[in-house]
Design an enzyme around this catalytic site. Structure first.
Site, short mmCIF file in Angstrom:
data_model
loop_
_atom_site.label_atom_id
_atom_site.label_comp_id
_atom_site.label_asym_id
_atom_site.label_seq_id
_atom_site.Cartn_x
_atom_site.Cartn_y
_atom_site.Cartn_z
N GLU A 202 50.78 17.31 -33.33
CA GLU A 202 51.93 16.56 -33.86
C GLU A 202 51.97 16.85 -35.35
OE1 GLU A 202 54.09 14.56 -32.19
OE2 GLU A 202 53.15 14.76 -30.22
N CYS A 236 56.68 11.32 -41.24
CA CYS A 236 56.86 12.69 -40.72
C CYS A 236 58.30 12.95 -40.28
CB CYS A 236 55.91 12.94 -39.57
SG CYS A 236 56.12 11.77 -38.22
P1 NAD Z 1 46.11 16.32 -43.03
O1 NAD Z 1 46.35 17.58 -42.30
O2 NAD Z 1 45.65 16.38 -44.42
O3 NAD Z 1 44.99 15.42 -42.30
C1 NAD Z 1 45.09 15.00 -40.97
C2 NAD Z 1 43.71 14.89 -40.40
O4 NAD Z 1 43.08 16.15 -40.45
C3 NAD Z 1 42.78 13.91 -41.12
O5 NAD Z 1 42.11 13.10 -40.19
C4 NAD Z 1 41.83 14.80 -41.86
O6 NAD Z 1 40.55 14.23 -41.96
C5 NAD Z 1 41.80 16.04 -41.00
N1 NAD Z 1 41.50 17.25 -41.78
C6 NAD Z 1 41.86 17.52 -43.05
N2 NAD Z 1 41.42 18.75 -43.42
C7 NAD Z 1 40.79 19.26 -42.35
C8 NAD Z 1 40.15 20.53 -42.10
N3 NAD Z 1 40.05 21.48 -43.03
N4 NAD Z 1 39.63 20.72 -40.88
C9 NAD Z 1 39.73 19.80 -39.93
N5 NAD Z 1 40.32 18.60 -40.12
C10 NAD Z 1 40.85 18.33 -41.30
O7 NAD Z 1 47.46 15.51 -42.85
P2 NAD Z 1 47.88 14.24 -43.64
O8 NAD Z 1 48.10 14.62 -45.06
O9 NAD Z 1 46.94 13.13 -43.31
O10 NAD Z 1 49.28 13.89 -42.97
C11 NAD Z 1 50.49 14.35 -43.49
C12 NAD Z 1 51.11 15.38 -42.60
O11 NAD Z 1 51.11 14.93 -41.26
C13 NAD Z 1 52.56 15.66 -42.91
O12 NAD Z 1 52.79 17.04 -42.82
C14 NAD Z 1 53.31 14.91 -41.82
O13 NAD Z 1 54.58 15.42 -41.54
C15 NAD Z 1 52.38 15.06 -40.68
N6 NAD Z 1 52.60 13.99 -39.73
C16 NAD Z 1 53.11 14.29 -38.52
C17 NAD Z 1 53.35 13.27 -37.62
C18 NAD Z 1 53.91 13.54 -36.26
O14 NAD Z 1 53.92 12.61 -35.46
N7 NAD Z 1 54.36 14.74 -35.95
C19 NAD Z 1 53.08 11.96 -37.97
C20 NAD Z 1 52.55 11.71 -39.23
C21 NAD Z 1 52.31 12.73 -40.10
#
Ligand code: NAD
Length: 448
Positions: A202, A236
């Site tokens: 997602e 998002c």
């Molecule tokens: P992010 O990718 O920074 O982090 C999400 C998760 O990934 C966290 O739990 C984090 O600990 C983990 N993570 C971070 N770096 C990692 C790595 N190198 N390896 C493995 N795991 C890692 O995302 P965010 O900043 O928390 O969220 C924002 C983004 O999420 C935006 O792009 C938004 O559009 C998207 N989003 C999508 C939805 C949806 O339903 N499609 C909903 C909310 C947010």
């Protein structure tokens, strides 16, 4: 966890139902702690939390409990002539031990709603919250640990870049459900591929919002402002930018300004309904966009308070970062268009957005836009609300994700559809067995 799953404990309907109800009770008991935590992390009000976090989650939970028994029923399907008089059905079986990874923007809803589907489908679950909403992660951990033993649902905190590769490489999950940015989504997909683990991704996107020449401008402005600046734009499915028909630009800007002030006041930093940016890294990224166009409204900001005033941006270049990146903050660029082709060219720079919105009074235009823009989901004369209907599958396509969930779709996401054919023994025609010579004509009649 693997042993616990293999024991079969998580499979009976009664067990799944009981776990869902226990989780419901705990989320209700922790209601005030949830509000305090979400206020600390994102300055969300209790009302906003109810609509987008704990209330949203509880509504999905109630819907799941109500339908679970029916969802679990084997699904009878027709059998083709070749196999008659056999009978056919699909049985939903749990996937096993699954990993759910959440982001920080709706930290409770986006970790716990997929959990519902995973429990409903009979799985064991590892939950990994975002490290950037620590107060909410703390409360969620208390909730989970007060209800579930660790071998059933295990809550794992820590830096995602360290903890997640360690888990995904040290263990073979049966499914990974990830919500977050597209860039990290690609890393998750790569790690999953190493062990052929299926994924639901997602992801983010740059969701366009078209305001047509015949749109109801007052309604459009109300609905766009409400969702775009909710959670200070860190949503998002927020409308990322507006494509407004040239004839409506002035009226729309006027109406947007009016609604921003009406909803959040002249000084949104003092408004209970207006959130803060999650951290200085995101703050700096968003503030940089403010200088990539002409400000039509707002844009005041305070790094210490992590405050950015809702901003309307004009004269943006389509190749500037504000039009290339997902904004994920309270900055709303407006671009004028004359023809649909012109607008479609701009949308095509960021194909397959998570959502697409169009405001129009004409069914013909609505259909033309919906056909012309491939997207995860869409709203007509609205923005973002499609995700609150559990009957609609919620997910992206292409860059904005793989798979979908909500309601029954969550249950399906965490289930395997096992096809079963049962063949009776009382009928066993020699036709099926060798020697086959001379049977081509009848085979052609049966298999056609
Ligand atoms: P992010 O990718 O920074 O982090 C999400 C998760 O990934 C966290 O739990 C984090 O600990 C983990 N993570 C971070 N770096 C990692 C790595 N190198 N390896 C493995 N795991 C890692 O995302 P965010 O900043 O928390 O969220 C924002 C983004 O999420 C935006 O792009 C938004 O559009 C998207 N989003 C999508 C939805 C949806 O339903 N499609 C909903 C909310 C947010």
């Amino acid at each position: 966890m693997r042993q616990y799953y293999t024991s079969g404990a998580t499979r009976p309907y009664a067990f799944r139902r009981q776990q869902l109800l226990a989780l419901k009770k705990a989320v209700q008991q922790y209601e005030q702690a949830i509000y305090a935590a979400l206020h600390a992390d994102l300055k969300k009000s209790a009302e906003e939390c109810w609509v987008t976090e704990n209330g949203f989650f509880l509504a999905e939970l109630n819907d799941t409990v109500k339908h679970l028994e029916q969802w679990m029923e084997p699904e009878a399907l027709p059998t083709n002539l070749l196999n008659l008089p056999a009978s056919s059905k699909v049985i939903r079986e749990p996937l096993g031990v699954v990993l759910i990874i959440g982001p920080w923007n709706y930290p409770l809803q986006l970790l716990f709603t997929p959990l519902l589907g995973a429990i409903a489908a009979g799985n064991c679950v590892v939950l990994k919250p975002s490290e950037f909403a620590p107060a909410t992660a703390e409360v969620m951990q208390q909730i989970i640990e007060s209800v579930f033993p660790k071998e059933y649902v295990w809550f794992v905190k820590g830096d995602g870049a360290t903890v997640i590769p360690e888990m995904m490489r040290g263990f073979r999950f049966d499914h990974v459900f990830y919500t977050g940015s597209t860039s990290v989504g690609k890393l998750i997909y790569q790690m999953a591929a190493e062990q052929l683990v299926p994924v639901t991704l997602e992801l983010g996107g740059k969701s366009p919002c078209v305001v047509e020449s015949d749109a109801n401008i007052e309604i459009a402005a109300k609905r766009i402002v409400m969702t775009k600046f909710s959670n200070a734009g860190q949503m998002c499915v927020a409308p990322d930018y507006i494509l407004v028909h040239r004839s409506q630009k002035e009226a729309l800007v006027h109406a947007l300004r009016k609604r921003i002030v009406q909803y959040f006041g002249e000084l949104p930093e003092h408004c209970d309904n207006y959130g803060k940016i999650i951290n200085t890294k995101q703050f700096d990224r968003i503030v940089a966009y403010l200088s990539q166009g002409k400000l039509l409204h707002g844009g005041r900001n305070d790094r210490e308070q992590l405050f950015i005033e809702p901003a309307l941006l004009d004269d943006v270049k389509t190749d500037s970062p504000v039009m290339r990146d997902e904004i994920f903050g309270p900055v709303l660029p407006l671009i004028m268009f004359e023809t649909m082709e012109e607008a479609l060219q701009i949308i095509a720079q960021n194909p397959n957005p998570l959502a697409f919105y169009v405001f129009t009074a004409s069914v013909k235009k609505e259909t033309a836009w919906l056909e012309a823009v491939p997207a995860g989901g869409a709203c007509v004369n609205n923005a973002s609300w499609h995700l609150t209907n559990p009957s609609l599958p919620f997910g992206g396509r292409g860059n904005s994700g793989i798979g979908a969930y909500h309601g029954k779709n969550s249950f399906e996401t965490f289930s395997h559809r096992k096809s079963v054919m049962k063949t009776p023994t009382w009928f066993d025609p020699a036709l099926k067995y060798p020697p086959l010579k001379g049977k081509l004509k009848i085979f052609k009649w049966i298999i056609r």
